[in-house]
Design a protein around this motif. Sequence first.
Motif, mmCIF file in Angstrom:
data_model
loop_
_atom_site.group_PDB
_atom_site.id
_atom_site.type_symbol
_atom_site.label_atom_id
_atom_site.label_comp_id
_atom_site.label_asym_id
_atom_site.label_seq_id
_atom_site.Cartn_x
_atom_site.Cartn_y
_atom_site.Cartn_z
ATOM 1 N N LEU A 171 -29.014 20.100 -49.520
ATOM 2 C CA LEU A 171 -29.877 20.078 -48.363
ATOM 3 C C LEU A 171 -30.943 19.130 -49.070
ATOM 4 C CD1 LEU A 171 -30.453 20.804 -45.518
ATOM 5 C CD2 LEU A 171 -31.306 22.929 -46.534
ATOM 6 N N ALA A 172 -31.717 19.768 -50.238
ATOM 7 C CA ALA A 172 -32.858 19.046 -50.754
ATOM 8 C C ALA A 172 -32.674 17.432 -50.983
ATOM 9 C CB ALA A 172 -33.275 19.595 -52.060
ATOM 10 N N GLU A 173 -31.596 17.049 -51.226
ATOM 11 C CA GLU A 173 -31.046 15.966 -51.392
ATOM 12 C C GLU A 173 -31.372 15.069 -49.988
ATOM 13 O OE1 GLU A 173 -27.799 15.696 -54.220
ATOM 14 O OE2 GLU A 173 -29.321 16.264 -55.521
ATOM 15 N N LYS A 174 -30.755 15.616 -49.022
ATOM 16 C CA LYS A 174 -30.863 15.069 -47.639
ATOM 17 C C LYS A 174 -32.086 14.566 -47.345
ATOM 18 C CE LYS A 174 -26.223 15.972 -45.838
ATOM 19 N NZ LYS A 174 -25.399 16.475 -44.725
ATOM 20 N N ILE A 175 -32.862 15.822 -47.552
ATOM 21 C CA ILE A 175 -34.463 15.828 -46.946
ATOM 22 C C ILE A 175 -35.151 14.732 -47.761
ATOM 23 C CG2 ILE A 175 -36.639 16.933 -46.905
ATOM 24 C CD1 ILE A 175 -34.509 19.631 -46.596
ATOM 25 N N MET A 176 -34.835 14.659 -49.142
ATOM 26 C CA MET A 176 -35.446 13.513 -50.161
ATOM 27 C C MET A 176 -34.869 12.092 -49.680
ATOM 28 S SD MET A 176 -35.787 14.907 -53.845
ATOM 29 C CE MET A 176 -34.316 15.853 -54.039
ATOM 30 N N ASP A 177 -33.606 11.867 -49.413
ATOM 31 C CA ASP A 177 -33.133 10.706 -49.117
ATOM 32 C C ASP A 177 -33.925 10.015 -47.833
ATOM 33 O OD1 ASP A 177 -31.689 10.800 -51.393
ATOM 34 O OD2 ASP A 177 -29.788 11.278 -50.165
ATOM 35 N N ASP A 178 -34.334 11.113 -46.837
ATOM 36 C CA ASP A 178 -34.891 10.534 -45.659
ATOM 37 C C ASP A 178 -36.314 10.362 -45.781
ATOM 38 O OD1 ASP A 178 -34.367 10.343 -42.985
ATOM 39 O OD2 ASP A 178 -35.653 12.140 -42.578
ATOM 40 N N GLY A 179 -36.896 10.692 -46.844
ATOM 41 C CA GLY A 179 -38.302 10.502 -47.380
ATOM 42 C C GLY A 179 -39.233 11.420 -46.673
ATOM 43 N N TYR A 180 -38.787 12.601 -46.017
ATOM 44 C CA TYR A 180 -39.409 13.644 -45.580
ATOM 45 C C TYR A 180 -40.310 14.460 -46.649
ATOM 46 C CZ TYR A 180 -41.474 16.780 -42.307
ATOM 47 O OH TYR A 180 -42.306 17.672 -41.467
ATOM 48 N N ILE A 181 -41.703 14.536 -46.670
ATOM 49 C CA ILE A 181 -42.135 15.077 -47.823
ATOM 50 C C ILE A 181 -43.072 16.247 -47.249
ATOM 51 C CG2 ILE A 181 -43.590 15.097 -50.044
ATOM 52 C CD1 ILE A 181 -42.961 12.035 -50.040
ATOM 53 N N PRO A 182 -42.585 17.474 -47.108
ATOM 54 C CA PRO A 182 -43.409 18.454 -46.295
ATOM 55 C C PRO A 182 -44.364 19.036 -47.217
ATOM 56 C CG PRO A 182 -41.278 19.458 -47.160
ATOM 57 C CD PRO A 182 -41.170 18.045 -47.499
ATOM 58 N N ASP A 183 -45.666 19.260 -46.585
ATOM 59 C CA ASP A 183 -46.679 19.944 -47.408
ATOM 60 C C ASP A 183 -46.635 21.536 -47.317
ATOM 61 O OD1 ASP A 183 -48.383 17.491 -47.343
ATOM 62 O OD2 ASP A 183 -48.383 17.880 -45.224
ATOM 63 N N VAL A 184 -45.716 21.854 -46.523
ATOM 64 C CA VAL A 184 -45.584 23.460 -46.369
ATOM 65 C C VAL A 184 -44.300 23.754 -45.788
ATOM 66 C CG1 VAL A 184 -46.813 23.707 -44.003
ATOM 67 C CG2 VAL A 184 -46.543 25.756 -45.482
ATOM 68 N N ILE A 185 -43.669 24.564 -46.637
ATOM 69 C CA ILE A 185 -42.124 25.139 -45.989
ATOM 70 C C ILE A 185 -42.540 26.602 -45.382
ATOM 71 C CG2 ILE A 185 -40.004 25.947 -46.785
ATOM 72 C CD1 ILE A 185 -39.826 23.691 -48.632
ATOM 73 N N ILE A 186 -41.601 26.523 -44.202
ATOM 74 C CA ILE A 186 -41.733 28.088 -43.689
ATOM 75 C C ILE A 186 -40.340 28.619 -43.431
ATOM 76 C CG2 ILE A 186 -42.394 29.120 -41.271
ATOM 77 C CD1 ILE A 186 -44.062 26.390 -40.611
ATOM 78 N N ALA A 187 -40.380 29.757 -44.136
ATOM 79 C CA ALA A 187 -38.974 30.556 -44.058
ATOM 80 C C ALA A 187 -38.822 31.226 -42.871
ATOM 81 C CB ALA A 187 -38.836 31.273 -45.185
ATOM 82 N N ILE A 188 -37.609 31.198 -42.291
ATOM 83 C CA ILE A 188 -37.566 32.144 -41.112
ATOM 84 C C ILE A 188 -36.892 33.489 -41.827
ATOM 85 C CG2 ILE A 188 -36.210 32.623 -39.164
ATOM 86 C CD1 ILE A 188 -36.304 29.861 -38.214
ATOM 87 N N ALA A 189 -37.529 34.654 -41.488
ATOM 88 C CA ALA A 189 -37.067 35.943 -42.079
ATOM 89 C C ALA A 189 -36.060 36.529 -41.216
ATOM 90 C CB ALA A 189 -38.222 36.588 -42.169
ATOM 91 N N ARG A 190 -35.003 37.168 -41.848
ATOM 92 C CA ARG A 190 -35.032 37.035 -43.297
ATOM 93 C C ARG A 190 -34.006 36.088 -43.935
ATOM 94 N NH1 ARG A 190 -32.832 42.863 -43.498
ATOM 95 N NH2 ARG A 190 -31.763 42.314 -41.680
ATOM 96 N N GLY A 191 -33.145 35.477 -43.174
ATOM 97 C CA GLY A 191 -32.168 34.648 -43.834
ATOM 98 C C GLY A 191 -32.442 33.322 -44.218
ATOM 99 N N GLY A 192 -33.780 32.904 -43.916
ATOM 100 C CA GLY A 192 -34.204 31.641 -44.572
ATOM 101 C C GLY A 192 -34.810 31.875 -45.874
ATOM 102 N N TYR A 193 -35.378 33.174 -46.397
ATOM 103 C CA TYR A 193 -35.941 33.349 -47.575
ATOM 104 C C TYR A 193 -35.550 32.583 -48.674
ATOM 105 C CZ TYR A 193 -39.637 36.464 -46.197
ATOM 106 O OH TYR A 193 -40.617 37.068 -45.463
ATOM 107 N N VAL A 194 -34.317 32.734 -48.961
ATOM 108 C CA VAL A 194 -33.699 32.248 -50.490
ATOM 109 C C VAL A 194 -33.682 30.783 -50.383
ATOM 110 C CG1 VAL A 194 -31.777 32.255 -51.898
ATOM 111 C CG2 VAL A 194 -32.570 34.277 -51.030
ATOM 112 N N PRO A 195 -32.737 30.302 -49.265
ATOM 113 C CA PRO A 195 -32.997 28.762 -49.234
ATOM 114 C C PRO A 195 -34.366 28.257 -49.098
ATOM 115 C CG PRO A 195 -31.428 29.709 -47.543
ATOM 116 C CD PRO A 195 -32.275 30.875 -48.193
ATOM 117 N N ALA A 196 -35.317 28.768 -48.459
ATOM 118 C CA ALA A 196 -36.693 28.090 -48.530
ATOM 119 C C ALA A 196 -37.319 28.358 -49.768
ATOM 120 C CB ALA A 196 -37.438 28.958 -47.523
ATOM 121 N N ARG A 197 -37.041 29.237 -50.417
ATOM 122 C CA ARG A 197 -37.587 29.440 -51.924
ATOM 123 C C ARG A 197 -37.181 28.239 -53.012
ATOM 124 N NH1 ARG A 197 -39.987 28.384 -55.584
ATOM 125 N NH2 ARG A 197 -41.070 29.748 -56.896
#
Length: 226
Positions: free
Chosen positions: A21-47
């Motif tokens: 997933l990180a590679e897809k985001i990087m390949d697209d050139g999107y550089i987020p300043d902040v990540i927002i995890a949806i609790a609770r399922g998004g915590y581990v992927p977001a970290r």
Amino acid sequence: MPRIPVKLVTWDEIVEWSWGLAEKIMDDGYIPDVIIAIARGGYVPARLLCDFLGVENLLSIQSQHWTEAAKKDERALIKFEYHINLSGYKALLVDDIIDTGESVILARDFIKKYWSPKELRTATLQWISPVAKIKPDYYYLEVKEWIWFQYPWTRLEDVTQFIKRIIETEFKNNARVQWNEKELEEAFYEWYGITVDKKYITKAINMLIRKGILRSENGILRYVTQ
Ligand code: AMP
């Protein structure tokens, strides 16, 4: 054939999928300043995405939809609403999976309205395309047939709910109230087709005893029907 299609997901798969997933985001050139995890399922992927994308800022929002494994609530809701100012920030909203998509839609709309980020994109490890109401901006795996993914961070919770469902159904259909641990272990495999470390079965039974759903009498487990 299991009664509910379940795939047991390992920690190694989570790391591998998060890299993908990180590679897809990087390949697209999107550089987020902040990540927002949806609790609770998004915590581990977001970290993990913070690590793999080199992002320091991590926030969370609780958008809850499925309160029990493989059994959804009527509608999603934002728990513990709070308002912050994200203007000037490019944000990435992260969850484990988009199933109906309602949790992500709700969190996304709430953040846009009350947190006002400069930009907001969505990312999930998995996307169940035939049932989802939205497609995330980024996903690693497209799922074409609905299945319950038993993620490693909900192992005990899921096993507990799965066993509870077996007991309740057997009571309803056959008036069965008595079990032993081995029978529950066998029924678990028959119903869900996955093998979990035996300690999860034992801990799940202990949890059901603590919650007053089962009573243990000399190794015999009795369903407490009230
Ligand atoms: P939804 O709002 O239907 O897209 O799903 C909300 C949350 O419920 C997801 O972020 C997961 O944590 C959980 N969930 C929903 N469907 C599944 C599934 N098929 N497998 C595992 N977890 C799921």
